[in-house]
Enzyme design. Structure first.
Site, PDB file in Angstrom:
ATOM      1  N   ARG A 214      23.286  61.652  17.580  1.00  0.00           N
ATOM      2  CA  ARG A 214      23.639  61.249  16.204  1.00  0.00           C
ATOM      3  C   ARG A 214      22.459  61.599  15.316  1.00  0.00           C
ATOM      4  NH1 ARG A 214      22.906  56.563  13.090  1.00  0.00           N
ATOM      5  NH2 ARG A 214      24.638  56.045  11.666  1.00  0.00           N
ATOM      6  N   SER A 283      35.403  54.890  16.197  1.00  0.00           N
ATOM      7  CA  SER A 283      34.896  53.595  15.716  1.00  0.00           C
ATOM      8  C   SER A 283      36.052  52.768  15.177  1.00  0.00           C
ATOM      9  CB  SER A 283      33.921  53.792  14.557  1.00  0.00           C
ATOM     10  OG  SER A 283      32.962  54.725  14.896  1.00  0.00           O
ATOM     11  N   LYS A 312      22.509  51.492  10.231  1.00  0.00           N
ATOM     12  CA  LYS A 312      23.629  52.093   9.481  1.00  0.00           C
ATOM     13  C   LYS A 312      23.819  51.268   8.205  1.00  0.00           C
ATOM     14  CE  LYS A 312      28.563  52.916  10.279  1.00  0.00           C
ATOM     15  NZ  LYS A 312      28.822  54.247   9.762  1.00  0.00           N
TER      16      LYS A 312
END
Ligand SMILES: Cc1ncc(COP(=O)(O)OP(=O)(O)O)c(N)n1
Ligand SMILES: Cc1nc(C(=O)O)sc1CCOP(=O)(O)O
Length: 393
Positions: A214, A283, A312
Site C-alpha cells: 500500500r 473493504s 488513514k
C-alpha cells in the site's frame, strides 16, 4: 411451464389461470424466454430489447418483480437476464457456461431466490445471489457424466463437497492466510530508514501470513518495481502478496491479487480482469457491502476501522460491535483492520466471532524501529488469543 430442455410442462389451458390468478399474487416471476413468450400470447423474443419489453408487459399483469431469463437468447455470448421492478431495468450478465448439465437450473434459481428472501435479502440482492449460485453450480457440474438423456442435471451440493463457493480455483486462497496481515506504508518505512522490500522481508520472517503493498504516493512505475521486488521475497517464502487499489500493477507484476475499497474498482470488474485464480479483498463496513463483495466474487473482506487510526485520514470507526455484526453476516472470511496493535489484537481475536480469521496492521509493524521483533510479538499474541478463543467456544 417450459423447461430449459424445451419440454412443455404446462399446456395452454392453464395459461389463463397463470395470468389472471397467480401472477397478480406473485412477488417475483422468473420466466425463461419461451415461458415469457407463452404468457404474452406467443410474442417473438429474440433480443435484449424484446426481453425488456416482455418484462414490462409481464409486470403489468401484476407481479411486483419480473426476471426474464435470457439463457436461450440466440447469438448471445453472455447469458443476459432482465430484471424489472416496475421502476428500473437491470441487465444481469454472466458468462455462458458450455455444458449439457443444465437440467433444473430454473427451479434452482427460483428456490435460491426464495431462500435468500426468507433470510431477509432485498429482491435484487436475492436475484444476484441466486444467479451466482446457479452459475457456480453449472461451472462445477459442467463435466459430470450422468444419465443417458441429452441433458444432465447439475450438482447442487458443490459447497458441501468443495467447502467453498470458489471451488474451480486452484487453491488460490487459504482464509487462514489472513491471520497476521501486514499492510505496508512507504512513508513509515522511509522514516525508519529502510526500503519497503526490507520491511516486507522482516515482517515475513516475523510471521506475517499475507502482505499488502500500500503506497499512496508512488507513481505507477515505481509502484510496479517495488511490487516485483516484494513479490520475489513473498514467493520465496510462500506468502501471498496483494496490491492495494491498483489492478493494473497487480496484473503487470503478477502479484497474487488486489485489495480494493468501496470507491475503487468494483470486485466484479477486478475479478473479470484478474481471472478466477487471483485473490480479491474488499473493504467493508456494513452487512450490505459484505454481501455485495461476495456477489462480486471477492475472496475476503477487510472490516474496520475497529479502532481509530492515524494511518488513514477520516476513517469512520465501527468498533468491536460493528466488526461482530459484519463478521456474523459475512459469507466471506474477514480480517479486522484499523488501530490494531499489541495492546488490543488479543481482544479482537478472543471474541471468536464467526468468519474472523485475523488482523491487518500497518503502524503496529511499520511505524516501529524493529519490524521483525514487532511482527514476532504480534504473531505470538495472536496465537495465544486464538487458542484461548477456541477453548472458550
Ligand atoms: C485488509 C485491508 N482492509 C481494508 C483496507 C482499506 O482499503 P481502502 O478502503 O481501499 O482504503 P485504502 O487502503 O486505499 O486507503 C485495506 N487497505 N486493507
Ligand atoms: C488502510 C486502512 N483501512 C482501514 C479501514 O477501516 O478500512 S483502517 C486502515 C489503516 C490501518 O492502519 P493502522 O493499522 O496503522 O491503524
Amino acid at each position: 411451464m417450459v423447461s430449459t430442455s424445451g419440454d412443455v410442462l404446462a399446456g395452454p389451458s392453464i395459461l389463463s389461470t397463470f395470468r389472471e390468478e397467480l401472477l397478480p399474487m406473485a412477488n417475483i416471476v422468473t420466466p425463461n424466454i419461451k415461458e415469457a413468450s407463452a404468457l404474452l400470447g406467443g410474442i417473438r423474443l429474440e433480443t435484449v430489447a424484446d426481453m425488456r419489453n416482455a418484462a414490462e408487459l409481464l409486470h403489468a399483469l401484476g407481479p411486483r418483480n419480473v426476471l426474464v431469463k435470457g439463457g436461450d437468447l440466440p447469438d448471445s455470448l453472455d447469458a443476459v437476464d432482465i430484471f424489472f421492478n416496475g421502476e428500473h431495468f437491470y441487465e444481469l450478465r454472466s458468462s455462458r457456461i458450455k455444458t449439457r448439465n443444465t437440467h433444473g437450473t430454473g427451479c434452482t434459481l427460483a428456490s435460491c431466490i426464495a431462500a435468500e428472501l426468507a433470510k431477509g435479502s432485498p429482491m435484487l440482492t436475492a436475484v444476484r445471489v441466486a444467479k451466482r449460485y446457479v452459475e457456480t453450480a453449472l461451472e462445477y457440474s459442467k463435466d459430470i457424466l450422468i444419465g443417458n438423456g441429452i441433458q444432465g442435471p447439475f450438482d447442487h451440493l458443490l459447497r458441501l463437497k468443495s467447502g467453498s463457493h470458489s471451488f474451480h480455483r486452484k487453491d488460490a486462497f487459504n482464509p487462514s492466510d489472513l491471520f497476521l496481515y501486514a499492510v505496508t506504508d512507504s512513508g513509515m518505512n522511509k522514516k525508519w530508514g529502510r526500503s519497503t522490500v526490507d520491511a516486507v522481508a522482516a515482517a515475513i520472517q516475523g510471521g506475517a501470513t499475507i502482505v499488502q503493498l500500500r503506497d499512496k504516493d508512488a507513481g505507477t512505475k515505481d509502484f510496479l518495481e517495488t511490487a516485483k521486488s516484494c513479490l520475489a521475497v513473498c514467493r520465496s517464502h510462500g506468502v501471498p502478496l496483494l496490491i492495494n487499489d491498483c489492478v493494473d500493477v497487480a496484473l503487470a507484476s503478477d502479484a497474487d491479487g488486489v485489495h480494493v475499497g468501496q470507491s475503487d474498482m468494483p470486485a466484479t470488474v477486478a475479478r473479470t480482469l484478474l481471472g478466477p485464480e487471483k485473490i480479491i479483498g474488499v473493504s467493508c463496513k456494513t452487512i450490505e457491502q459484505a454481501q455485495q463483495a461476495w456477489i462480486g466474487g471477492a475472496d475476503y473482506i477487510g472490516c474496520g476501522g475497529v479502532y481509530s487510526t492515524n494511518t488513514k485520514a477520516n476513517n469512520p470507526t465501527i468498533g468491536l460491535d460493528g466488526l461482530k455484526t459484519v463478521c456474523s453476516a459475512s459469507k466471506l472470511p474477514v480480517v479486522a483492520i484499523g488501530g490494531i496493535n499489541d495492546s488490543n489484537a488479543g481482544t479482537v481475536m478472543e471474541m471468536g466471532v464467526p468468519n474472523l480469521k485475523g488482523v491487518a496492521v500497518v503502524s503496529a509493524l511499520f511505524d516501529r524501529e524493529n519490524v521483525l521483533a514487532e511482527t514476532k510479538k504480534l504473531h505470538a499474541l495472536l496465537m495465544e488469543a486464538s487458542s484461548s478463543s477456541s477453548k472458550i467456544q
